[in-house]
Scaffold this active site. Structure first.
Site, PDB file in Angstrom:
ATOM      1  CE  LYS A  45       8.157  -5.998   8.321  1.00  9.09           C
ATOM      2  NZ  LYS A  45       9.789  -5.655   6.897  1.00  9.09           N
ATOM      3  NE  ARG A 139      14.425  -2.683   2.329  1.00  7.04           N
ATOM      4  CZ  ARG A 139      13.328  -2.426   2.134  1.00  7.04           C
ATOM      5  NH1 ARG A 139      12.716  -2.242   2.749  1.00  7.04           N
ATOM      6  NH2 ARG A 139      13.735  -4.135   3.068  1.00  7.04           N
ATOM      7  CE1 TYR A 267      -2.736  23.638  20.442  1.00  2.00           C
ATOM      8  CE2 TYR A 267      -2.460  21.143  20.132  1.00  2.00           C
ATOM      9  CZ  TYR A 267      -2.369  22.536  20.737  1.00  2.00           C
ATOM     10  OH  TYR A 267      -1.809  22.373  21.557  1.00  2.00           O
TER      11      TYR A 267
END
Ligand SMILES: *Cc1c(COP(=O)(O)O)cnc(C)c1O
Length: 373
Positions: A45, A139, A267
């Site tokens: 997968k 699940r 940043y």
């Protein structure tokens, strides 16, 4: 590609590159196959956990795996389109999935609910299904309260010649902690599920519960087949067996600059150079799968030495502190690999980001060029 699309110029410069080592995959599959008498399903997968589904599938099949597992039907049909003919199981589909296409492509599908059973039957006769029981995760899979009725309904369809129930499936929620009591509960719930299926008249030859961790730690979970994904690509969640990481991410240095003490980087000016140093820019950021949460901890390998990333990891870029040893632009930096030459591993990156290796290897972005060797 549409006729109007402009072909990209051939890429001649070094670019971020993700390399899957299929020899490592082969070794892992052999190691795992030697630890079970059950059939081995290689789970490919998420593009083979980011390693290339078709390549990993072919390699696994050549080294002991007999079947393949994926989530959605799209992944299964992509394997077929790539010429993979081995048995494939797809276990996560909405009820409006094209189940007729699964029959046509000889792809097994799981049935976790009555609605799914009806949807598979509506797709036409001839499906090969695996009934999926929830053994404790709440699940995927049918809740135990629905299981006996699901088995009876599937048996009825089987008696009418509409489908074949070839498997019963469960999935453990805490197999990476073998001593956890939830494993015993999951094992006994699965045994009950198989018994209940038999009592309904079903005779599924494929009974499968274990993924990588249970396969490597508990033979009682093996039944007639194990489903192994992480282990195939060198990740052992149980940390009991040495497997070989199979993925290497490299990137070329874009520019190098010398900066003074006190220079602020990135940043938020999140890092300040404590002394004069050299900074290298890498064309990789969180959009390419370097987790921003690893900022301030992550390292890369430059000319055989670990060097820290400094400042925040941005979307497309990251900055390496090279200290007193600059390298020329174009120098190849190793972001992670198997660790053999001192480079960080995906496990190191996972630790720096507070996550698991699975998330690192499956998270590399589409801008990164992929190849296997
Ligand atoms: C991903 C997955 C597997 C493979 O798990 P690994 O721990 O990666 O081996 C097996 N079964 C199911 C249901 C999965 O979702």
């Amino acid at each position: 590609m549409s006729a109007l699309a402009v072909a990209p110029a051939p890429c001649t410069v070094a670019a971020p590159l993700l390399t899957a080592d299929l020899a490592a995959v082969a070794a892992n599959v052999s190691t795992i196959a030697a630890r079970t008498d059950a059939e081995l399903m290689a789970v490919v997968k998420a593009d083979g956990f980011g390693h290339g589904a078709a390549d990993v599938a072919r390699t696994a099949l050549a080294h002991g795996a007999t079947r393949l597992g994926v989530t959605g039907l799209g992944e299964a049909l992509a394997l077929r389109a790539a010429g993979v003919t081995a048995p494939v199981l797809s276990w996560l589909n909405p009820v409006d999935a094209p189940f007729g296409d699964a029959v046509a492509a000889k792809v097994d599908v799981t049935v976790p609910s009555r609605e799914h059973l009806d949807a598979v039957l509506a797709g036409g006769a001839g499906a090969r299904v695996h009934l999926h029981l929830d053994v404790g995760m709440a699940r995927d899979g049918a809740p135990p309260a629905d299981w006996a009725a699901l088995c009876r309904a599937a048996r009825l369809a089987e008696q009418r010649g509409l489908l074949r129930v070839v498997g019963v499936m469960g999935h453990l929620g805490c197999a990476d902690h073998p001593a956890d009591l939830c494993n015993a509960t999951g094992r006994s719930r699965f045994a009950w599920g198989v018994e209940t299926a038999r009592a309904a008249g079903l005779r599924p030859p494929l009974r499968h519960l274990a993924a990588t961790a249970a396969t490597l730690t508990d033979r009682r979970t093996h039944h007639s087949m194990v489903r192994v994904g992480a282990g195939v690509v060198g990740i052992d969640p149980s940390r009991t067996v040495r497997l070989r990481p199979a993925l290497t991410l490299t990137a070329p240095v874009v520019t190098v600059r010398r900066v003074r003490a006190g220079t602020q980087v990135g940043y938020g000016h999140g890092w300040t150079a404590p002394a004069a140093t050299h900074l290298a820019l890498l064309p990789l950021g969180y959009a390419d799968g370097l987790p921003r949460a690893a900022s301030g901890r992550a390292e890369v390998l430059v000319r055989g030495r670990r060097r820290p990333l400094v400042g925040m990891i941005s979307m497309d870029q990251a900055v390496v502190d090279l200290g007193a040893d600059p390298v020329p632009p174009g120098e190849t930096v190793t972001v992670f690999g198997p660790g053999d030459d001192g480079e960080p591993t995906a496990a190191d990156w996972a630790a720096w980001a507070g996550t698991i290796e699975h998330e690192i290897v499956t998270g590399i972005g589409t801008r990164v060029t992929r190849r296997s060797r």
